[in-house]
Design a protein around this motif. Structure first.
Motif, PDB file in Angstrom:
ATOM      1  N   PRO A   1      25.135  67.020  33.839  1.00 28.45           N
ATOM      2  CA  PRO A   1      23.795  66.766  34.393  1.00 28.45           C
ATOM      3  C   PRO A   1      22.991  68.039  34.665  1.00 28.45           C
ATOM      4  O   PRO A   1      22.088  68.033  35.482  1.00 28.45           O
ATOM      5  N   ILE A   2      23.337  69.133  33.999  1.00 29.46           N
ATOM      6  CA  ILE A   2      22.605  70.374  34.183  1.00 29.46           C
ATOM      7  C   ILE A   2      21.204  70.241  33.595  1.00 29.46           C
ATOM      8  O   ILE A   2      21.016  69.687  32.513  1.00 29.46           O
ATOM      9  N   VAL A   3      20.221  70.739  34.323  1.00 26.08           N
ATOM     10  CA  VAL A   3      18.828  70.737  33.878  1.00 26.08           C
ATOM     11  C   VAL A   3      18.472  72.153  33.446  1.00 26.08           C
ATOM     12  O   VAL A   3      18.945  73.130  34.037  1.00 26.08           O
ATOM     13  N   SER A   4      17.653  72.285  32.404  1.00 23.24           N
ATOM     14  CA  SER A   4      17.256  73.618  31.958  1.00 23.24           C
ATOM     15  C   SER A   4      15.758  73.666  31.678  1.00 23.24           C
ATOM     16  O   SER A   4      15.137  72.648  31.373  1.00 23.24           O
ATOM     17  N   GLU A   5      15.220  74.860  31.804  1.00 23.61           N
ATOM     18  CA  GLU A   5      13.805  75.098  31.507  1.00 23.61           C
ATOM     19  C   GLU A   5      13.698  76.367  30.671  1.00 23.61           C
ATOM     20  O   GLU A   5      14.253  77.404  31.046  1.00 23.61           O
TER      21      GLU A   5
END
Length: 310
Positions: free
Chosen positions: A165-169
Motif C-alpha cells: 500500500p505504499i503511495v508515491s509521487e
C-alpha cells in the motif's frame, strides 16, 4: 473497519456522554467532573444516570473515601482515555502549524542525494519547524518494508515500481549514464565485452528495467555484477578496477572532487530516471508528513537539475 452493526450502535448513542464518562471516571467525583465540564452538579448526575443505563452497570460506587470505579468502569477507562486523546490529536491537526510541531521525521535516500539536499533541508527545518528532528537513513533494500512497519516516514529514490500500500509521487527526471574510470579501461571494454564487470549502486535493486536499458547501450546484457553497494565512495574505489562500469547520476558530479571525476568516461547515452518520494498511506501525523513532503519536493527542484516528470 466500521461495520454496519457498529454504525447503528454509534447512531443510537449520544457521543457527548463518552466525554462526560471519561471525566467522571478520571475524577471519581460528580461535583469535580461537573466543574471540569462547566456543568451543574444536577446535570452531571443526570448524565451519570444515563451512562449507567447505557452500560448496564453502576460505574461509580460510593465508598468511605468517596467513589470507586466498578470493574467494568476500570475496563472502560483503559479503552476510553486513549481513544479520546487520539480524537483530540485529530482535531488539533486541523490547526497544524510547523512552528509548534514536535517529533522526529525519518527518511531514506541515497548518500549522493542526501549530500546534496541535507544542508538546505536542515536550514529550512530550523527556520520553519524547529521542533522537528530529522533522522537520515542510507538507502537500503528494506526501505519499503520499513515504510509499511512505520519505522520510517518517507523513502526517496529511483524506482520502477512501488508496491501497495505504499503511495508515491514523482518529483522529477534526472539523467543517469554508464561510466568507466580510465581511457585504457574504456578501450578494454570495447575490445572485450565479455570481460566487463558491473558495479551496482544500491538504487538499482529496484530499477532493473533501466539498468537493462543502460546495458543495452554497451551490448553487455550478459555481464554479471561484481559488487552491490549503497556507498558512493566504495563504488568509486571499485570503479578503479579494470573493465568495471557502473550507472551513475550526473548530479553526483556536484559532490565529487575534480580529481575523482577527471578520468571518467561516460558510455552510451544518458537515461532519464524518475525520482520518487514514497510513503505509507496509513502513516502517523499525516498533516506533518504531508507538509514535510511538500518542502522536500520544493528543495529538490531548487537544488537538483530535474526535469518535469511525465
Amino acid at each position: 473497519m466500521l461495520t454496519q452493526l457498529n454504525l447503528e450502535r454509534l447512531k443510537n448513542c449520544d457521543l457527548n456522554l463518552l466525554l462526560a464518562l471519561a471525566v467522571l471516571l478520571n475524577e471519581a467525583h460528580v461535583s469535580n467532573a461537573a466543574k471540569q465540564l462547566g456543568l451543574s452538579q444536577s446535570a452531571m448526575s443526570q448524565m451519570l444516570k444515563r451512562l449507567r443505563l447505557m452500560f448496564a452497570d453502576p460505574l461509580l460506587l460510593k465508598s468511605n473515601n468517596g467513589m470507586t470505579l466498578t470493574n467494568k468502569a476500570q475496563a472502560i477507562a483503559l479503552e476510553l482515555t486513549p481513544l479520546l486523546d487520539k480524537t483530540a490529536r485529530i482535531l488539533e491537526a486541523e490547526h497544524f502549524t510547523p512552528k509548534t510541531a514536535q517529533g522526529r521525521i525519518r527518511f531514506i535516500m541515497s548518500d549522493v542525494t542526501a549530500q546534496l539536499i541535507i544542508a538546505p533541508l536542515i536550514e529550512l527545518m530550523s527556520e520553519k519547524a524547529p521542533g522537528i528532528e530529522l533522522e537520515y537513513i542510507s538507502q537500503n533494500a528494506n526501505g519499503f518494508q520499513l515504510l509499511r512497519r512505520g519505522q520510517v516516514d518517507a523513502v526517496i529514490g529511483f524506482y520502477d515500481n512501488v508496491p501497495s500500500p505504499i503511495v508515491s509521487e514523482p518529483i522529477g527526471l534526472a539523467p543517469w549514464q554508464m561510466v568507466t574510470h580510465k581511457v585504457t579501461n574504456k578501450q578494454n571494454i570495447h575490445a572485450d565485452k565479455d570481460a566487463i564487470k558491473l558495479l551496482r549502486y544500491q538504487f538499482q535493486e529496484h530499477n532493473q528495467l533501466h539498468s537493462i536499458e543502460a546495458l543495452e547501450h554497451l551490448d553487455a546484457l550478459d555481464a554479471a555484477y561484481a559488487l552491490t553497494t549503497n556507498s558512493l565512495s566504495t563504488l568509486l574505489y571499485a570503479l578503479q578496477t579494470n573493465n568495471t562500469v557502473t550507472l551513475l547520476p550526473h548530479f553526483a558530479m556536484g559532490i565529487l572532487a575534480e580529481d575523482e571525476t577527471k578520468n571518467f568516461d561516460w558510455l552510451g547515452s544518458p537515461i532519464n530516471l524518475e525520482l520518487k518520494i514514497c510513503w505509507d498511506r496509513h502513516q502517523r501525523a499525516p498533516e506533518l508528513q504531508q507538509w514535510f513532503r511538500r518542502q522536500l519536493v520544493t528543495l529538490f527542484h531548487k537544488h537538483f537539475p530535474l526535469e518535469q516528470a511525465l
